[in-house]
Design a protein around this motif. Structure first.
Motif, short mmCIF file in Angstrom:
data_model
loop_
_atom_site.label_atom_id
_atom_site.label_comp_id
_atom_site.label_asym_id
_atom_site.label_seq_id
_atom_site.Cartn_x
_atom_site.Cartn_y
_atom_site.Cartn_z
N ASN A 4 0.82 -1.21 0.00
CA ASN A 4 0.00 0.00 0.00
C ASN A 4 0.85 1.27 0.00
O ASN A 4 0.62 2.19 0.77
CB ASN A 4 -0.97 -0.01 1.19
CG ASN A 4 -2.24 0.75 0.87
OD1 ASN A 4 -2.33 1.43 -0.15
ND2 ASN A 4 -3.22 0.66 1.74
N GLN A 58 0.07 5.30 -3.13
CA GLN A 58 -0.61 6.58 -3.05
C GLN A 58 0.33 7.76 -3.34
O GLN A 58 -0.02 8.66 -4.09
CB GLN A 58 -1.23 6.75 -1.67
CG GLN A 58 -2.66 7.22 -1.74
CD GLN A 58 -3.37 6.99 -0.42
OE1 GLN A 58 -2.74 6.68 0.60
NE2 GLN A 58 -4.67 7.14 -0.43
N ASP A 72 -6.35 -2.28 1.99
CA ASP A 72 -6.61 -0.96 2.57
C ASP A 72 -5.80 -0.68 3.84
O ASP A 72 -5.94 0.38 4.44
CB ASP A 72 -8.11 -0.81 2.88
CG ASP A 72 -8.93 -0.79 1.60
OD1 ASP A 72 -8.40 -0.30 0.57
OD2 ASP A 72 -10.07 -1.27 1.61
N ASN A 124 -2.67 0.46 6.01
CA ASN A 124 -1.49 1.29 5.75
C ASN A 124 -0.23 0.48 6.03
O ASN A 124 -0.28 -0.58 6.68
CB ASN A 124 -1.56 2.61 6.52
CG ASN A 124 -1.49 2.41 8.01
OD1 ASN A 124 -0.69 1.61 8.49
ND2 ASN A 124 -2.33 3.11 8.74
#
Ligand code: ATP
Length: 246
Positions: free
Chosen positions: A55, A58, A78, A80
């Motif tokens: 993750n 982003q 999802d 972190n």
């Protein structure tokens, strides 16, 4: 007995900047106790795959737009990165990423933020057992150590979290063959003696397939070949295009 699957990546798609489709349906599994190699040339999508799992996309304006990522039966797409570390999965990023102004030992200690004081002490001893070079260099400023030592420091730092699975991005990058061999040998020792599972993204097919148990080959965001490392090493296409034996 049957091998337990730790990580399952199912048919993921990754898009950067809303338009650039980079992973076009990648699936792979990481068995418990194994070393899995993720192979492929420059830009094939290896780093993107690892970052999708941890993750970390982003910050790059990338997102997983399809598929699922499952660790020990739970959807983790999802979570972190810090939560993933608590679940036992940690990524060592490409390019070593040590804090240059900290000593080697201070760098290692930064990896222990999820651990108790006693666990931290134990962790340091474990890291120094596998990386005697880091012990020798423990009071040196990391920025002044060699490329190989910085790669070791980055792996050692990840180990301080006592991960079950390490995602290792291009450990051979920029290193002399002898050091690459040394680092992969340590990885093998950690796998065999500590039971750490590895997913290793590598352009160096030769070394990766000698140390890994199984491998996946990515081309332009798709898995084009997969199987036990020993079979891939004997595959005529792998020999010709990835091992330079054509
Ligand atoms: P390398 O060994 O060079 O890192 P790789 O197999 O790890 O190669 P990726 O870094 O995952 O490949 O890159 C896959 C593709 O995605 C490449 O075409 C790259 O240009 C593109 N890409 C990577 N990061 C971004 C980004 N932040 N924005 C747009 N495109 C990107």
């Amino acid at each position: 007995g049957k091998t337990e699957t730790l990580l399952e990546v199912n048919n993921i798609e990754v898009i950067y900047n809303h338009v650039i489709l980079v992973l076009k349906g990648v699936s792979l599994t990481v068995p418990k106790g194994g070393i899995t190699a993720l192979l492929g040339g420059n830009g094939a999508g290896k780093t993107t795959t690892l970052k999708a799992i941890s993750n970390l996309l982003q910050a790059e304006r990338g997102e997983v737009t399809k598929g699922s990522i499952i660790y020990r039966g739970d959807h983790v797409a999802d979570l972190n990165p810090a939560d993933l570390v608590r679940r036992g999965v940690i990524q060592v990023m490409e390019g070593r990423h040590c804090f240059e102004h900290l000593t080697v030992e201070e760098n290692l200690l930064t990896g222990a933020y999820t651990r108790s004081k006693a666990e931290t002490k134990e962790g340091l001893e474990m890291v120094y057992t596998y990386f005697p070079r880091l012990k020798e260099r423990r009071t040196s400023q990391a920025g002044y150590t060699s490329g190989g030592e910085q790669q070791m420091c980055a792996i050692g730092r990840a180990l301080m979290a006592r991960p079950e699975t390490i995602l290792l991005d291009e450990p051979s990058m920029g290193l002399a063959p002898q050091l690459v061999e040394e680092i992969f040998t340590i990885v093998k020792n950690l796998n065999e003696q500590e039971g750490v599972s590895f997913l290793i993204a590598e352009q160096n097919t030769n070394v990766a397939l000698r140390f890994a148990h199984q491998g996946y080959i990515l081309e332009s965001g798709r898995v084009v070949m997969e199987g036990p490392a020993a079979e891939l090493r004997e595959n005529p296409d792998v020999k010709e295009f990835y091992l330079g034996m054509g």
